[in-house]
Design a protein around this motif. Structure first.
Motif, PDB file in Angstrom:
ATOM      1  N   ALA A 130       2.835  20.597  -6.316  1.00  0.00           N
ATOM      2  CA  ALA A 130       1.854  19.668  -6.880  1.00  0.00           C
ATOM      3  C   ALA A 130       1.986  18.283  -6.251  1.00  0.00           C
ATOM      4  O   ALA A 130       0.988  17.636  -5.913  1.00  0.00           O
ATOM      5  N   LEU A 131       3.237  17.847  -6.071  1.00  0.00           N
ATOM      6  CA  LEU A 131       3.471  16.541  -5.445  1.00  0.00           C
ATOM      7  C   LEU A 131       2.976  16.526  -3.999  1.00  0.00           C
ATOM      8  O   LEU A 131       2.510  15.495  -3.506  1.00  0.00           O
ATOM      9  N   GLU A 132       3.098  17.636  -3.316  1.00  0.00           N
ATOM     10  CA  GLU A 132       2.606  17.716  -1.933  1.00  0.00           C
ATOM     11  C   GLU A 132       1.105  17.459  -1.874  1.00  0.00           C
ATOM     12  O   GLU A 132       0.611  16.791  -0.961  1.00  0.00           O
ATOM     13  N   LYS A 133       0.373  17.978  -2.859  1.00  0.00           N
ATOM     14  CA  LYS A 133      -1.072  17.747  -2.917  1.00  0.00           C
ATOM     15  C   LYS A 133      -1.364  16.264  -3.138  1.00  0.00           C
ATOM     16  O   LYS A 133      -2.248  15.667  -2.497  1.00  0.00           O
ATOM     17  N   ILE A 134      -0.619  15.645  -4.055  1.00  0.00           N
ATOM     18  CA  ILE A 134      -0.816  14.230  -4.350  1.00  0.00           C
ATOM     19  C   ILE A 134      -0.438  13.384  -3.145  1.00  0.00           C
ATOM     20  O   ILE A 134      -1.146  12.437  -2.781  1.00  0.00           O
ATOM     21  N   GLU A 135       0.665  13.730  -2.497  1.00  0.00           N
ATOM     22  CA  GLU A 135       1.098  13.005  -1.292  1.00  0.00           C
ATOM     23  C   GLU A 135       0.012  13.054  -0.226  1.00  0.00           C
ATOM     24  O   GLU A 135      -0.293  12.032   0.419  1.00  0.00           O
ATOM     25  N   GLY A 136      -0.575  14.228  -0.035  1.00  0.00           N
ATOM     26  CA  GLY A 136      -1.620  14.370   0.967  1.00  0.00           C
ATOM     27  C   GLY A 136      -2.819  13.494   0.677  1.00  0.00           C
ATOM     28  O   GLY A 136      -3.402  12.891   1.588  1.00  0.00           O
ATOM     29  N   GLU A 137      -3.195  13.411  -0.587  1.00  0.00           N
ATOM     30  CA  GLU A 137      -4.342  12.575  -0.963  1.00  0.00           C
ATOM     31  C   GLU A 137      -4.035  11.098  -0.775  1.00  0.00           C
ATOM     32  O   GLU A 137      -4.886  10.322  -0.337  1.00  0.00           O
ATOM     33  N   VAL A 138      -2.818  10.701  -1.111  1.00  0.00           N
ATOM     34  CA  VAL A 138      -2.429   9.301  -0.938  1.00  0.00           C
ATOM     35  C   VAL A 138      -2.490   8.918   0.542  1.00  0.00           C
ATOM     36  O   VAL A 138      -2.979   7.848   0.907  1.00  0.00           O
ATOM     37  N   LYS A 139      -2.015   9.807   1.403  1.00  0.00           N
ATOM     38  CA  LYS A 139      -2.006   9.530   2.850  1.00  0.00           C
ATOM     39  C   LYS A 139      -3.404   9.548   3.444  1.00  0.00           C
ATOM     40  O   LYS A 139      -3.818   8.627   4.145  1.00  0.00           O
ATOM     41  N   GLU A 140      -4.161  10.596   3.157  1.00  0.00           N
ATOM     42  CA  GLU A 140      -5.436  10.804   3.834  1.00  0.00           C
ATOM     43  C   GLU A 140      -6.577   9.971   3.266  1.00  0.00           C
ATOM     44  O   GLU A 140      -7.370   9.407   4.002  1.00  0.00           O
ATOM     45  N   LYS A 141      -6.640   9.899   1.963  1.00  0.00           N
ATOM     46  CA  LYS A 141      -7.769   9.205   1.347  1.00  0.00           C
ATOM     47  C   LYS A 141      -7.380   7.864   0.754  1.00  0.00           C
ATOM     48  O   LYS A 141      -8.206   7.173   0.163  1.00  0.00           O
ATOM     49  N   LYS A 142      -6.111   7.527   0.911  1.00  0.00           N
ATOM     50  CA  LYS A 142      -5.621   6.218   0.482  1.00  0.00           C
ATOM     51  C   LYS A 142      -5.923   5.947  -0.992  1.00  0.00           C
ATOM     52  O   LYS A 142      -6.445   4.902  -1.362  1.00  0.00           O
ATOM     53  N   LEU A 143      -5.617   6.936  -1.833  1.00  0.00           N
ATOM     54  CA  LEU A 143      -5.695   6.693  -3.262  1.00  0.00           C
ATOM     55  C   LEU A 143      -4.720   5.578  -3.623  1.00  0.00           C
ATOM     56  O   LEU A 143      -3.697   5.391  -2.975  1.00  0.00           O
TER      57      LEU A 143
END
Length: 228
Positions: A130-143
């Motif tokens: 689950a954290l991997e999904k959140i990490e990816g969003e933070v990196k790619e879409k700059k949440l």
């Protein structure tokens, strides 16, 4: 005419603290009422007869329950320092990730804290995924890239403070700084914000509480022969 705002909560609940942070960010004066969730008062059961849980927000005798619902109510009622984005799509995305973190990360991380053996291994694996999904969003879409703290920051703010305590109590590692640099950087931002760092439960007291909960929950699901 002044409004009357009361918040019923429990001192260590991350669900309560996301509401506290929202009220503080909005500059809303409120009265805090501590509840014993293990010996629920008649007041709590009357105000929230459906779930019988905190937080409960009282605003001029109106009762609002469930922390995500309360966050949106607070944001719409007090317009200063908006929490949700103006754009409908961005609001939808914020709600999606708040729900994702609640359902996929929080539940798994909680289980990882108190369980043992295969159940613990499974919960840790699910938490990391689950954290991997959140990490990816933070990196790619700059949440969470805005300077001000918003709805999603509050919704998943528990990751920054509660999750490390659960890791220590459960003797597990879920959030490795090397594996999750974007989330780690966001955590530092959250914990350095004045409103957040001034409104957190004592860490040592949390340890004692969650150690007790860990043992109580495990023993409930795995009673000793003499307890049967």
């Amino acid at each position: 005419m002044a409004t009357q705002v009361k918040l019923l909560g429990f001192w260590v609940s991350p669900f309560v603290f996301r509401v506290i942070w929202a009220l503080k960010l909005k500059g809303v004066d409120y009265e805090y009422l501590e509840e014993d969730i293990f010996n629920k008062s008649a007041r709590l059961q009357e105000l929230n007869p459906v779930h019988k849980k905190v937080p409960i927000l009282l605003h001029d005798n109106k009762v609002i329950c469930e922390s995500f619902v309360i966050l949106e109510y607070v944001d719409e009622t007090w317009e200063q320092n908006p929490l949700l984005p103006k754009d409908p799509y961005e609001r939808a995305i914020a709600r999606f990730w708040a729900k994702f973190a609640e359902e996929k990360l929080l539940d798994a991380a909680w289980t990882a804290m108190w369980s043992k053996g295969e159940m613990k291994e499974k919960a840790v694996k699910e938490s990391i995924e689950a954290l991997e999904k959140i990490e990816g969003e933070v990196k790619e879409k700059k949440l969470f890239e805005g300077e001000s703290i918003g709805y999603l920051d509050l919704a998943i703010g528990w990751i920054a403070y509660w999750l490390p305590v659960w890791e220590e109590v459960g003797a597990v590692q879920i959030l490795s700084p090397n594996k999750f640099p974007a989330v780690t950087a966001w955590m530092a931002k959250i914990l350095s914000h004045q409103v957040i760092k001034d409104n957190l439960p004592p860490r040592e007291k949390m340890h004692v509480y969650f150690e007790g909960r860990r043992d109580a929950i495990y023993n409930h699901f795995n009673p000793k022969p003499e307890d049967n």
